[in-house]
Design an enzyme around this catalytic site. Sequence first.
Site: not given
Length: 695
Positions: A39-42, A89, A124, A126, A147, A422
Site C-alpha cells: 500500500d505504501a508503494e501505491y 480516499l 477510525e 484503516k 466495491r 529492432c
Amino acid sequence: MDPSELTEPQAMVELERLAQQIRALDRAYYEDDAPTVTDAEYDALRQRNLAIEARFPDLRRADSPSLHVSGAPSAAFGRHRHLVPMLSLDNVFGREDFESFVTRAARFLGLNDDQARALRFVAEPKIDGLSISLTYEHGRFVRGTTRGDGTEGEDVTANLRTLRDVPLRLKGPAPALIEIRGEVFLSKPAFLSINAAQAEAGQKPFANPRNAAAGSLRQLDPNITARRPLSLFAYAQGFSSDRVADTHWDYLERLRQWGFTVNPLSCVVESAEAAEAFMDRIARERSGLEYDIDGVVYKVDDLALQDRLGFVGRAPRWAIAWKFPAEQAITRLTRIDIQVGRTGALTPVAILEPVNVGGVIVTRATLHNEDEIARKDVRVGDLVQIQRAGDVIPQILGVVPPGADAPPRGEAFIFPHTCPICGARAERPPGEVVWRCTGGLTCPAQVVERLIHFVSRDAFDIDGLGERTITEFHADGLLKTPADIFRLPDHEADIATREGWGTVSARNLTASVRARQTIPLARFIYALGIRRIGTSNARLLARHYGSYTHWREQMLRATTIGSDERLALGSITGIGGAIADELAAFFMEAHNLETLDDLTAMLTAIEDEDLPAQGHLSGKTVVFTGTLTTMTRPEAKAIAERLGARVTDSVSKKTDLVVLGADAGSKARKAAELGIDTLDEEGWRELAGIGPVGP
C-alpha cells in the site's frame, strides 16, 4: 525526478506513465486479489501524480488516477450497481498534509478560521481488507457487493450471509432502504490457521491476510467461505431512505444498535494535534493488534457538512486516510535492462539481487529514464537503497556510499541510442525525458505491445488472447496488425492443432473474436493506443462526436493547425491542446489511416455509443458569475457537475445557463445580449434540488 524539477513536457510524459502504472496496479489489487506492491508503494505513486497535477493543473488527464476508482467486477459473479458510489480516499502522510486537508475543506465550505478550528473529526483505524456494501430493505439483508469499480461491484450475497458479523436482520427501527459499508478482513491468527490448512492440503499459501480475505469472500462455493473465519467492521452508510443520525459518531452508535461490530478504537478528535496524537498511538499499538491496518481514516463528523462537501473525482472531500510510511531495503544492482513499450518508449529497469521488502521479494526496480539514472548516478555493481513506494516495480532512492575499502565503482551507464529490440534509431525530442524507438510498427516489441493493448480489458476485451498467445501468434505470422485479430476465425482449424490448443479452445477463441465485431466507439478509440488517450479521454471523444464516421471526419480536418475543428477539439473539457496535438499526429500518419480502413472493413458496427446522462443538467454548459451567498463557488460548481453539467468561466453562444450572484457584471450583460437563460441564486438552488435556505 522531483515534481518541482519537471518541465511541462516532462510532466506530461510522467503523468501518462503514472496513469498507466496505477491502472495496472488497480487491476491487480481490485480484480485479481493479487497486489504486486505494498500500500505504501501505491500511495506514493498516487501522491506523485497529485503533486505533478498540483504544479501543472492544465495537464491533468481525463483518465487521471485522481479522478477515478479502478477495478472492474469479475464476470464470475453477478454485477450490481451501488445506489451511492463506493469511492476511494485521498491520502496524507503527516500533520502538515492533514492540516492542508482541513484547510481545503474549510475553504470549500466558506468557513472562517474559528469555524475551521471547530471542525470535529471521527478517527477510525484503516483496516487492510476488502470493502463491501450491504443493502437492507425494511431491516432485512437482501444484497452484498464488493466495491468493484466504485460504481458497480460483484454480488457476493450468498458468501456474506455466512459471516457472523453480518446481521441478517437489523435490530430495532431502520430505514426502508439503506446501504451499509464495511470492511471484511481476516485476523492474524485466522490467517495463520488458513495458511496452515493450505500447506497441509498441498496448496499455495496466501501472501497476506488481505489476499486471503478477498479470496475467501470471492469463492464460488459459499460453503468454503463459511469455513473461513472472516470478520467485518461496519464504518459508514451509502444510500439511506431516511437520515438516522446528524453526526458520523452517532451513526456508528446506530450501527452498533443494529447489531454490527464497529472498531472499538474509533474516537472523536477536535484538532490537528489530537489527530496526530491518535495516529502516534495507533502506530505504537499496530503490531499488537489482531488485524492489519495501514493508517487511520479521519472523517468530518457533521453529516450535513459531509453532504455539502461531496466528492471530487475518486474521493470524498470530507475524509482522508493518514497512512503509515513506506518500507525500504538495501541490495545490489546487477544490471540495467531496457524495455520497449507500445509507444516506443525505452524504459530502464534495474535488475537487483533478491531482497525482502515488507514481506515481498524484490528483484527489479524502475529507473524511470536517462535523467533519473544520471541524477542518482546509479551504476551496475552499486549497493542501492530501494523503496516499495508507488511503481509497478519498486524504485531506487539512491546509491549507498561505498566504504573506504570498497572496490572501484563500475562505469557510468550510457543510455542506448538504438532500440534493443529492432535496432532502429532512438530519439529524444527536446524538452522530453523519454527516448523512443523510431521503428514504429516495424519494431516487433511495439507491435506486440500494441496488439496486447488492443485486446485489453478496457479495449476489445477478447477472451483467450492473452500476452503469451499474442506473442506466439505474432512470432508465427498469424498476427501483425489489429485487423488480423478478426481474421483469426479463418485459421481456426490450424489454431486447433497448435501445442496447448484443441478444437474446443480454438472454437471458443473464434466465438470471442466474433462477439467483439460490434464495439462501442469509446472502446474502439481507446484500443487504437493513441498517446495520452486513456479510457476517460476516449469516452469524452465518443460522447462529443457520437459516431465513428463523424469522429474520423473531424479528426482529419483537425490535422490542419488553426482549423475550426482543431480548435474545437482542444476546447473539449478534459482534452486540451496537448492531447489534440497527439490526435492530429495520429491521423496524419498514412499507416494509421490504413489500419483504420482495415479495421472498419472487418467490424460490423462501431457507432451508436450509448453513454447515459448523469443528471437533469447533462450536456448543459453552465456559468456562475458574481458572489454567491449560500454556498461557495467551488461548491456550486461541484453540484452542477454532479448533475451532469459542464461548468465554464466564460459566456458564449454555447452556454446554456448563467447563474447570477451579487454584482454579476459583464457576464450577465453578455448573457442578456446572447439571449441565454439566467437564474438568480434561489432559482439555481431550486433547479439543483437543494431547496431554499432556512426559514
